[in-house]
Motif scaffolding. Structure first.
Motif, PDB file in Angstrom:
ATOM      1  N   PRO A 169      27.661  15.863  -6.934  1.00  0.00           N
ATOM      2  CA  PRO A 169      26.694  14.853  -6.248  1.00  0.00           C
ATOM      3  C   PRO A 169      26.201  13.859  -5.764  1.00  0.00           C
ATOM      4  N   ARG A 170      26.732  12.954  -5.325  1.00  0.00           N
ATOM      5  CA  ARG A 170      27.669  11.941  -4.745  1.00  0.00           C
ATOM      6  C   ARG A 170      26.989  12.718  -3.541  1.00  0.00           C
ATOM      7  N   GLU A 171      28.043  13.032  -3.506  1.00  0.00           N
ATOM      8  CA  GLU A 171      28.231  13.561  -1.664  1.00  0.00           C
ATOM      9  C   GLU A 171      26.780  14.578  -1.531  1.00  0.00           C
ATOM     10  N   VAL A 172      26.087  15.257  -2.001  1.00  0.00           N
ATOM     11  CA  VAL A 172      24.987  15.505  -2.009  1.00  0.00           C
ATOM     12  C   VAL A 172      24.001  14.761  -1.336  1.00  0.00           C
ATOM     13  N   VAL A 173      23.531  13.875  -1.899  1.00  0.00           N
ATOM     14  CA  VAL A 173      22.754  12.489  -1.960  1.00  0.00           C
ATOM     15  C   VAL A 173      23.285  11.597  -1.278  1.00  0.00           C
ATOM     16  N   ALA A 174      24.126  12.111  -0.191  1.00  0.00           N
ATOM     17  CA  ALA A 174      24.459  11.463   1.203  1.00  0.00           C
ATOM     18  C   ALA A 174      24.388  11.770   2.202  1.00  0.00           C
TER      19      ALA A 174
ATOM     20  N   ALA B 263      21.241  11.260   4.837  1.00  0.00           N
ATOM     21  CA  ALA B 263      21.642  11.919   6.163  1.00  0.00           C
ATOM     22  C   ALA B 263      21.089  12.346   7.084  1.00  0.00           C
ATOM     23  N   VAL B 264      20.581  13.654   6.120  1.00  0.00           N
ATOM     24  CA  VAL B 264      19.424  14.698   6.932  1.00  0.00           C
ATOM     25  C   VAL B 264      17.953  13.548   7.203  1.00  0.00           C
ATOM     26  N   LEU B 265      17.470  13.241   5.762  1.00  0.00           N
ATOM     27  CA  LEU B 265      16.573  12.882   6.349  1.00  0.00           C
ATOM     28  C   LEU B 265      16.153  11.519   7.469  1.00  0.00           C
ATOM     29  N   ARG B 266      17.447  10.893   7.104  1.00  0.00           N
ATOM     30  CA  ARG B 266      17.615   9.301   8.191  1.00  0.00           C
ATOM     31  C   ARG B 266      17.527  10.209   9.661  1.00  0.00           C
ATOM     32  N   ARG B 267      18.174  11.053   9.698  1.00  0.00           N
ATOM     33  CA  ARG B 267      18.354  12.485  11.344  1.00  0.00           C
ATOM     34  C   ARG B 267      16.996  12.563  11.666  1.00  0.00           C
ATOM     35  N   THR B 268      16.330  13.481  10.926  1.00  0.00           N
ATOM     36  CA  THR B 268      14.666  13.527  11.009  1.00  0.00           C
ATOM     37  C   THR B 268      13.808  12.719  11.335  1.00  0.00           C
ATOM     38  N   GLU B 269      13.867  11.713  10.665  1.00  0.00           N
ATOM     39  CA  GLU B 269      13.038  10.472  10.818  1.00  0.00           C
ATOM     40  C   GLU B 269      13.109  10.081  12.576  1.00  0.00           C
ATOM     41  N   ALA B 270      14.434  10.084  12.698  1.00  0.00           N
ATOM     42  CA  ALA B 270      15.116   9.415  13.776  1.00  0.00           C
ATOM     43  C   ALA B 270      14.324  10.438  15.131  1.00  0.00           C
ATOM     44  N   SER B 271      14.861  11.439  14.733  1.00  0.00           N
ATOM     45  CA  SER B 271      14.369  12.910  15.397  1.00  0.00           C
ATOM     46  C   SER B 271      12.483  12.750  16.235  1.00  0.00           C
ATOM     47  N   SER B 272      12.361  12.108  14.813  1.00  0.00           N
ATOM     48  CA  SER B 272      10.693  12.467  14.539  1.00  0.00           C
ATOM     49  C   SER B 272      10.348  11.144  15.862  1.00  0.00           C
ATOM     50  N   ASP B 273      11.024  10.003  15.488  1.00  0.00           N
ATOM     51  CA  ASP B 273      10.821   8.503  16.321  1.00  0.00           C
ATOM     52  C   ASP B 273      10.686   9.259  17.789  1.00  0.00           C
ATOM     53  N   SER B 274      12.613   9.647  18.492  1.00  0.00           N
ATOM     54  CA  SER B 274      12.394   9.573  19.572  1.00  0.00           C
ATOM     55  C   SER B 274      11.804  10.422  20.273  1.00  0.00           C
ATOM     56  N   GLN B 275      11.107  11.955  19.675  1.00  0.00           N
ATOM     57  CA  GLN B 275      10.642  12.841  20.422  1.00  0.00           C
ATOM     58  C   GLN B 275       9.261  11.907  20.334  1.00  0.00           C
TER      59      GLN B 275
END
Length: 231
Positions: free
Chosen positions: A108-113, A117-129
């Protein structure tokens, strides 16, 4: 994304839900539970979560079919949960538009990590685009804001990852991008995926945007990668 991420857990095993809830609660994430495919589909549309954990093997409707249906109208990040050794499920899940996959049994610790990571990527992708959300060429429009692609003013069905790859290449016309660059840019540095999924995505994108007389093309630079060209 909301300040407190809301996670939809889709799995027919109550033990999976119980173990994940504890860790999500510790992160102050809110969550909802679905135990079959049809319930997953309904809750995803009703709850509009920030991320969906989606098991492949569920009753009523399997996770890959749920992913396929959700991608017709939603860009919500999806992490596929798949049993050990089911490589075809992982590859197909990514091709259908999933953002990541986790092999069972998992921590479960890996799942949360991975969720973080996916939420960070999604937010960063949205900002950069955001600065260049709509790209237009002769007869082709790529809108990253609403994840739509139009060919000759007609909306063409695309998965979110297909839109992101096309937008990435079209943002740098005539520039060659390697498979590794595309994978890192679209899925993130911490994604441990197979480069073959890039080839499959490019093949599908070509089929969707190319017609007789089209003035653009995604060409293969053998041994290097791909580039978007406009004639």
């Amino acid at each position: 994304m909301s300040s407190t991420p809301h996670i939809l857990i889709c799995d027919d095993d109550p033990i999976v839900h119980e173990s994940l809830r504890l860790y999500l609660d510790n992160e102050h994430y809110t969550h909802a539970d679905a135990f079959d495919g049809l319930e997953s589909l309904k809750l995803a549309k009703d709850e509009k979560p920030d991320l969906i954990l989606l098991d492949v093997m569920m009753p009523q409707m399997n996770g890959l079919d749920v992913c396929r249906e959700l991608r017709k109208e939603m860009t919500t990040p999806i992490i596929i949960l798949t049993a050990k050794g089911e490589e075809i499920d992982r590859v197909l899940g990514l091709e259908l538009g999933a953002d990541d996959y986790i092999v069972k049994p998992f921590s479960p610790r890996e799942v949360v990590a991975r969720i973080k990571a996916v939420l960070r990527r999604t937010e960063a992708s949205s900002d950069s685009q955001s600065a260049n959300q709509v790209l237009r060429f002769d007869g082709l429009e790529i809108n990253i804001e609403n994840y739509s692609v139009k060919v000759n003013s007609k909306n063409i069905p695309f998965t979110p990852k297909e839109v992101e790859i096309l937008h990435l290449l079209a943002s740098h016309p005539s520039s060659v991008m390697s498979r590794e660059q595309i994978l890192r840019s679209v899925w993130g540095d911490d994604f441990d995926g197979d480069l073959r999924t890039i080839d499959t995505h490019i093949k599908r994108i070509r089929q969707k945007i190319t017609y007789d007389g089209s003035r653009w093309n995604i060409s293969t630079v053998y041994g290097v990668g791909y580039k978007f060209e406009v004639s």
